[in-house]
Every structure is written in structure tokens, then in C-alpha cells.
Write an enzyme that holds these catalytic residues in place. Structure first.
Site, PDB file in Angstrom:
ATOM      1  CD  GLU A 262      52.277  38.606  41.718  1.00  6.79           C
ATOM      2  OE1 GLU A 262      53.347  38.518  42.321  1.00  6.79           O
ATOM      3  OE2 GLU A 262      51.483  39.545  41.847  1.00  6.79           O
ATOM      4  N   PRO A 263      50.596  33.492  39.292  1.00  9.90           N
ATOM      5  CG  PRO A 263      50.787  31.542  38.022  1.00  9.90           C
ATOM      6  CD  PRO A 263      51.507  32.810  38.369  1.00  9.90           C
TER       7      PRO A 263
ATOM      8  NE  ARG B 211      40.521  32.380  41.192  1.00  5.85           N
ATOM      9  CZ  ARG B 211      39.705  32.706  42.192  1.00  5.85           C
ATOM     10  NH1 ARG B 211      38.856  31.816  42.652  1.00  5.85           N
ATOM     11  NH2 ARG B 211      39.706  33.925  42.710  1.00  5.85           N
TER      12      ARG B 211
ATOM     13  CE1 TYR C 250      35.797  37.221  47.382  1.00 11.21           C
ATOM     14  CE2 TYR C 250      36.223  34.906  47.851  1.00 11.21           C
ATOM     15  CZ  TYR C 250      36.616  36.226  47.891  1.00 11.21           C
ATOM     16  OH  TYR C 250      37.819  36.544  48.425  1.00 11.21           O
TER      17      TYR C 250
ATOM     18  CB  CYS D 157      24.674  28.146  64.033  1.00 14.91           C
ATOM     19  SG  CYS D 157      24.732  26.584  64.895  1.00 14.91           S
TER      20      CYS D 157
HETATM   21  C1  LIG Z   1      45.818  37.263  44.750  1.00  9.84           C
HETATM   22  C2  LIG Z   1      47.001  37.729  44.045  1.00  9.84           C
HETATM   23  C3  LIG Z   1      47.588  36.950  43.048  1.00  9.84           C
HETATM   24  C4  LIG Z   1      47.018  35.647  42.595  1.00  9.84           C
HETATM   25  O1  LIG Z   1      45.789  35.782  41.990  1.00  9.84           O
HETATM   26  P1  LIG Z   1      45.085  34.513  41.322  1.00  9.84           P
HETATM   27  O2  LIG Z   1      43.838  35.068  40.768  1.00  9.84           O
HETATM   28  O3  LIG Z   1      44.863  33.523  42.388  1.00  9.84           O
HETATM   29  O4  LIG Z   1      46.005  34.013  40.251  1.00  9.84           O
HETATM   30  C5  LIG Z   1      48.731  37.435  42.476  1.00  9.84           C
HETATM   31  N1  LIG Z   1      49.278  38.600  42.843  1.00  9.84           N
HETATM   32  C6  LIG Z   1      48.750  39.376  43.800  1.00  9.84           C
HETATM   33  C7  LIG Z   1      49.410  40.631  44.169  1.00  9.84           C
HETATM   34  C8  LIG Z   1      47.596  38.972  44.424  1.00  9.84           C
HETATM   35  O5  LIG Z   1      47.062  39.761  45.366  1.00  9.84           O
END
Ligand SMILES: *Cc1c(COP(=O)(O)O)cnc(C)c1O
Length: 480
Positions: free
Chosen positions: A332-333, A335, A376, A403
Site C-alpha cells: 500500500e504505497p 508517497r 517534519y 503569521c
Molecule cells: C501511511 C501509510 C501507508 C503509506 O505510506 P507511504 O510512506 O506514503 O507509502 C501505508 N499503510 C499504512 C497503514 C499507512 O499508515
């Protein structure tokens, strides 16, 4: 000595352009600073998806998120095709929509065959309204409310259970919802089949990333403690209203190393093997997301393919060694699917020169449209879209308009000579920008356009002042 530039030629914004043409898709989007379609046109302007960025700002205003459809689609395909190439079992890529949740982005991911991972009722609502099949929606989160769980059950998505409280609540609701439904409708619902769940476990794997975005180490708010697997698997195997289809882990974000995910893959097969001994038929393993992207020239993440391949290999090796059937492999990518597909265009306004100290150049947005630098300490790179070949002659600090002294978009940016009205583009803003945007200082959230083949379409309207007070209430006694 090898010099990267011939003598006399200075750096310019063009150094950030992809080094191959878009017709050659061997580039991995997460290794590029600009979208893959980025070029410079005859006016020395940055062009993305065949659209002149300066013209887009004239047309849609600024700040403006500009999303390149082709880059997003190519990233989706590279993930999908890499799993097909290197994994002999079934696979499914999910887009972690928290990176940028809106109808159009979910619809594009779904049209590329991806499922969607959601972490709230709001993201679930968005994915469903984008037409995503609930069989391909996975609902995460460490503190889902009762209402969210009921919504999830009714939608038919898969729930990734994070902790004991959620597990018990879910079992209770799954039983109860059905009884109520049966009473009121006089017949059982189609959803009287068990609720499909996955279990999120904390693997205890360390990786080098910012503390806030690291989730896989044992001291994390997410997931079941792996030391409780016996109790967990025993409990789950005794529940008839839930059906545990798989196991999930996510170890963090913006990760450049490949070893942590290989270690994770091996650990997850061990968990699967253990679950089998409790009579749980684990059919799916979800290795999470986390592949990093390039924000600056010194960032060197592996390509999408280089990230996928070893994960597939480890799962296959360990399963073969233990004589286990290959699970359906999910990832589950977030970013790395969308980060590099988008830039933010701002208009330059005021500036302040503090002799021998610093020059501030201010833009018309900041921490409300990109809270990552202040949250961050994230570092970004910039180009001036209407002066792409101009030599980068000054080092300035790009300030936002909020501000807040900390509202700095980029510290020490290399830019050409600029003037008010120039269009400053911040690169790789597709992930965790719009989705984390706020109305701080009552700035309306920017518009977003999607560009492809010289055409630009709005995917998010610019908020108006009316939008800002839409939820405000003024009790009668406070009216003057
Ligand atoms: C944030 C998150 C992702 C995605 O992470 P990336 O670093 O954006 O790829 C996938 N799975 C879970 C459970 C997350 O919390």
C-alpha cells in the site's frame, strides 16, 4: 577532475528536469524531482503535461497544485507490473489515500487496477464516492470510532483491525448490526456473511526515517504486540462473525533502505505459518507502504521495481522453504505513487534583504498548503517556472505568508534573480500536502488541476471566503 558542467555554464532550473523523454518509461517517478512530462517550452517556461505552468496560474490562480496524470499512472503501472513480474502468486497494490485523498486521485488509482487504503470514515466515503469497489478498500486506523466501524461493515470493505479494543467492539457490532437488521427487515442481510478483517501487527523492525513517520518499531501506537499472537489468533479463530483473511504491517514512511521490508516479509510469513496452527487460513499478506521519494538531489531511493522485487523473492523463498502456499501479496504505497506527480506553483510577492544575513522571498501560501517543512523539517527544491534557464545566482529563504516565523517553505534555496509576480514551483508536493492542508490564518485552500496532453482540468476547487465561514455559527445573542 570531472566537472558536471562545462566551464562557464551555471546551474539553472533545467537541472531538475527528467533526463529521459516521457515516451521512454524506464524512469521510476519516485527517483525524479519533477513529474516525468516536465519540459521547458519556447518561452523558457516550465511545462507539465503539455501545459505551461505560468499560463495555468493565470487561468486557475495561485497557489495551485498541479498534478501530472501520466506520472501518477506510470507509478501505478510500475507497482502493478513489478508484482506481476516477480511474484508467482496473486498480488494487489493499494493506494494509501491518506497521501492525497480526493475523488479524482482515487478514481485514477482504481482505473489502474489499484485498490484503496483508507484510514478514516471520511477517506472511506471519498473512495466509495469515487466508485472504488469495496472489495478493494482496506480500512486502517488505530482508533476507529463505532460509527466508522458500522460504516465500514455496511460498505463491505475489509477492516484492518489494529488492537484489542477495536477487535472486541467489531465482534460486538458485527453480531449486533445483523440482529437489528434482521429484526427491522424481517430477513438477514447480504452482509450476514462474516466481516472480513486483517490484523495489523507491529513487527519490531527499525528503519531510518523521521520519528513521527516510523511505525514498525515495538514502541509504536499502531498494531497488535507480536508477543500476544497466541491469544490473538486463539480469540480470532473462535469468532464466527469475523473472517480473518490476512495480516498487515507497515513499518514507516520515506524509507530508502530495502532491508527492512525484506526482513518484514520474512517475519510476516512466520506469523502466517503460526496462524495456520490456530486454524486461521491466512490468504493475504500486506507489507504496507513506505518507499521513499526524491525531494532533493541527495535523496537516492530505490526504484519502484527495485523495492518490489526483493519483497516478492523473500516471500517466495520463505514460503517454499516452509511448504506454505503463496499468499495474495498486498502492498500500500502512498508517497511513492503520487509524491513526484505534483508540484505547487506560488506567486512571488514581497522580499526582505537582511544585509550579510539572509534574503527572504515570500510566496502566497506556505504552511497551510504544505505543513511538511514546519512539521517534519522537510526539505524541498524549487524552480522559477518563468525563468527555467536563468542561472541560479542567489541563495534565498522562501517564506510563507502565515503569521508564524517558522512558516518557511525552503531554507537556502538556489534561485535565479526573481521579481514579484514570478512563479515559484515547489517540487514533489503530491503526498501529504493537500491532505494535510489547513485553513490556518483563514487562507482558503488552493485549487488543484490535473494536466495531461496539453489539457488542464480542475480536480479541487479553490476555496472561497464563503467556504471559510460555512460552518461558523453565530448564536442569536451574539448578533449585533
Ligand atoms: C501511511 C501509510 C501507508 C503509506 O505510506 P507511504 O510512506 O506514503 O507509502 C501505508 N499503510 C499504512 C497503514 C499507512 O499508515
Amino acid at each position: 577532475m570531472v566537472s558536471t558542467h562545462p566551464a562557464g555554464v551555471q546551474d539553472s532550473g533545467s537541472k531538475y528536469l527528467p533526463q529521459e523523454s516521457i515516451s521512454n518509461t524506464s524512469l521510476s517517478p519516485n527517483q525524479e524531482l519533477l513529474p516525468l512530462t516536465a519540459t521547458i517550452n519556447g518561452h523558457d517556461h516550465l511545462e507539465i503535461g503539455g501545459c505551461d505552468v505560468t499560463t495555468l496560474v493565470q487561468q486557475f490562480g495561485s497557489p495551485l497544485y498541479i498534478l501530472d496524470e501520466q506520472t501518477l499512472r506510470i507509478a501505478c503501472r510500475q507497482y502493478r507490473d513489478s508484482f506481476k513480474r516477480y511474484y508467482q502468486g496473486e498480488s494487489q497494490v493499494l493506494y494509501a489515500s491518506k497521501a492525497w485523498s480526493c475523488l479524482s486521485v482515487c478514481a485514477i488509482a482504481a482505473s489502474e487496477g489499484l485498490g484503496i487504503d483508507v484510514v478514516s470514515g471520511g477517506e472511506l466515503y471519498t473512495a466509495l464516492n469515487a466508485g472504488v469497489n469495496p472489495d478493494k478498500i482496506y480500512f486502517h486506523g488505530n482508533n476507529k470510532s463505532r460509527q466508522e466501524l458500522i460504516f465500514a461493515i455496511e460498505s463491505g470493505c475489509i477492516i484492518v483491525v489494529d488492537n484489542w479494543h477495536e477487535l472486541r467492539t467489531l465482534v460486538e457490532i458485527a453480531g449486533g448490526v445483523r440482529e437489528e437488521d434482521t429484526e427491522t427487515r424481517g430477513h438477514a442481510l447480504a452482509s450476514s456473511s462474516p466481516v472480513r478483517i486483517m490484523l495489523r501487527l507491529t513487527p519490531g523492525i527499525e528503519c531510518h526515517t523521521h520519528e513521527y513517520i516510523r511505525t514498525g518499531h515495538l514502541d509504536s501506537k499502531f498494531g497488535f504486540d507480536p508477543n500476544q499472537l497466541d491469544d490473538l489468533f486463539t480469540f480470532v479463530s473462535q469468532q464466527s462473525v469475523i473472517n480473518c483473511v490476512g495480516l498487515h504491517a507497515h513499518i514507516g514512511s520515506q524509507i530508502f533502505e530495502r532491508q527492512p521490508h525484506q526482513d518484514l516479509a520474512a517475519v510476516m510469513v512466520q506469523w502466517m505459518s503460526k496462524a495456520t496452527r490456530y486454524g486461521l487460513a491466512i490468504k493475504e499478506l500486506n507489507v504496507g507502504g513506505g518507499l521513499g521519494i526524491k525531494y532533493t538531489e541527495s535523496d537516492d531511493p530505490p526504484s519502484i521495481e527495485e523495492w518490489v522485487k526483493p519483497i516478492c523473492e523473500v516471500i517466495q523463498e520463505v514460503c517454499t522453504a516452509q511448504n506454505l502456499p503463496l499468499p495474495k501479496l498486498l502492498s500500500e504505497p502512498g508517497r511513492s505513487l503520487i509524491g513526484s506527480a505534483c508540484v505547487t506553483a506560488y506567486s512571488i510577492g514581497s522580499s526582505k534583504v537582511i544585509p550579510e544575513t539572509r534574503t527572504y522571498v515570500a510566496v502566497d501560501g506556505g504552511m497551510s498548503d504544505n505543513p511538511r517543512p514546519i512539521t517534519y523539517q522537510s526539505v524541498y527544491r524549487t524552480v522559477v517556472a518563468n525563468r527555467m534557464s536563468a542561472p541560479l545566482t542567489q541563495t534565498v529563504t522562501i517564506a510563507g505568508k502565515h503569521c508564524e516565523s517558522g512558516d518557511i517553505v525552503i531554507k537556502d534555496a538556489q534561485v535565479p534573480k526573481t521579481e514579484p509576480g514570478d512563479i515559484l514551483v515547489v517540487m514533489a508536493t503530491g503526498a501529504y500536502n493537500y491532505s494535510m492542508a489547513s485553513n490556518y490564518n483563514r487562507l482558503p485552500r488552493p485549487a488543484a488541476v490535473i494536466v495531461a496532453n496539453g489539457e488542464a482540468n480542475l480536480i479541487l476547487q479553490r476555496e472561497t471566503y464563503q467556504d471559510l465561514i460555512r460552518q461558523d455559527c453565530l448564536p442569536e445573542r451574539l448578533k449585533s
